[in-house]
Scaffold this active site. Sequence first.
Site, PDB file in Angstrom:
ATOM      1  N   HIS A  68       0.801  -1.230   0.000  1.00 20.63           N
ATOM      2  CA  HIS A  68       0.000   0.000   0.000  1.00 20.63           C
ATOM      3  C   HIS A  68       0.835   1.282   0.000  1.00 20.63           C
ATOM      4  O   HIS A  68       0.269   2.369   0.046  1.00 20.63           O
ATOM      5  CB  HIS A  68      -0.917   0.026   1.226  1.00 20.63           C
ATOM      6  CG  HIS A  68      -2.004  -0.989   1.200  1.00 20.63           C
ATOM      7  ND1 HIS A  68      -2.823  -1.182   0.111  1.00 20.63           N
ATOM      8  CD2 HIS A  68      -2.416  -1.890   2.141  1.00 20.63           C
ATOM      9  CE1 HIS A  68      -3.688  -2.139   0.377  1.00 20.63           C
ATOM     10  NE2 HIS A  68      -3.459  -2.594   1.588  1.00 20.63           N
ATOM     11  N   HIS A 148       7.325  -8.592   3.637  1.00 21.35           N
ATOM     12  CA  HIS A 148       5.910  -8.237   3.693  1.00 21.35           C
ATOM     13  C   HIS A 148       5.134  -9.211   2.811  1.00 21.35           C
ATOM     14  O   HIS A 148       5.201  -9.146   1.580  1.00 21.35           O
ATOM     15  CB  HIS A 148       5.742  -6.801   3.181  1.00 21.35           C
ATOM     16  CG  HIS A 148       4.433  -6.176   3.531  1.00 21.35           C
ATOM     17  ND1 HIS A 148       4.146  -5.687   4.785  1.00 21.35           N
ATOM     18  CD2 HIS A 148       3.324  -5.943   2.788  1.00 21.35           C
ATOM     19  CE1 HIS A 148       2.940  -5.168   4.805  1.00 21.35           C
ATOM     20  NE2 HIS A 148       2.403  -5.330   3.608  1.00 21.35           N
ATOM     21  N   HIS A 173       2.406  -7.751   7.389  1.00 26.38           N
ATOM     22  CA  HIS A 173       1.261  -7.723   6.462  1.00 26.38           C
ATOM     23  C   HIS A 173      -0.015  -8.337   7.015  1.00 26.38           C
ATOM     24  O   HIS A 173      -1.098  -7.807   6.758  1.00 26.38           O
ATOM     25  CB  HIS A 173       1.576  -8.391   5.117  1.00 26.38           C
ATOM     26  CG  HIS A 173       0.434  -8.331   4.141  1.00 26.38           C
ATOM     27  ND1 HIS A 173      -0.013  -7.139   3.595  1.00 26.38           N
ATOM     28  CD2 HIS A 173      -0.362  -9.304   3.624  1.00 26.38           C
ATOM     29  CE1 HIS A 173      -1.037  -7.395   2.776  1.00 26.38           C
ATOM     30  NE2 HIS A 173      -1.267  -8.689   2.784  1.00 26.38           N
TER      31      HIS A 173
END
Length: 265
Positions: A68, A148, A173
């Site tokens: 993100h 992640h 994550h």
Amino acid sequence: MKVLMIGDIFARAGRIVVSKVLPQLIQEYQIDLVVANAENVTHGKSILRQHYDELKDIGVSIFTSGNHIFKNSEVSKYIDEVGDLLKPANMSLYTPGPGTTVVSVKNKTVRITNLMGRSFMDHVDNPYPIFEEIIANDNSDIHLVDFHAEASAEKLAFAWSFDGKITALVGTHTHVQTTDNRILPKGTAYITDLGMCGSFNSIIGAKPEEVITKEKTGLPARFTPSEDLSDLIFSGVVISINEDNNKAEKIERILIHLHNDEDYH
């Protein structure tokens, strides 16, 4: 040397709990370096410069991230400038920002690398050849990795592949802290997921009713961060590193609840 690695900081609730807990943790554990995952800092996605500055002021040294990180365009305007906000190194070469960096801590060179998994995730390049190249050109004393990823097996496989070649690999994550913190056979400190900093009365940081709607009906739903501050959670690990041989000696889980927005003592 003591390194604190902090799980995904999620929205306002995450920023609040980190601001309350981090300064005292640094003092209590005599922390020398703080690494925090920042991909969810601003309203659950990405990190504005304002929030980057706030977290730097309270003690975060290096920021890692994930899928993100570029959801807010402001990041692209300052990520190269600051140098201590990492993107996953196996993201597209067309994205700005470093995927790895080196800092000096207690006369040691410490490399921090950010990578992203490929199972059930947005498309990224294969992390293995990219990380092998990073290691081949690295002469740092200590190497910390934030991997992640969604799949626990993918994190484990990567850690076992580089066991003994890096100091520590921590997963991020999933926002749920795992209890498998350990030193792998060849000396690398490992945990599948650091967990999350944010509202405990949520579904990985988001308002439960919105997630339930999507799961129950299959209809699209916009997830917004939980604003319930009655039970805040801080998650991470403290990694103790022997300064004589640069090996990890211990990886300790940190899981703190703040009830009713109380101060941390």
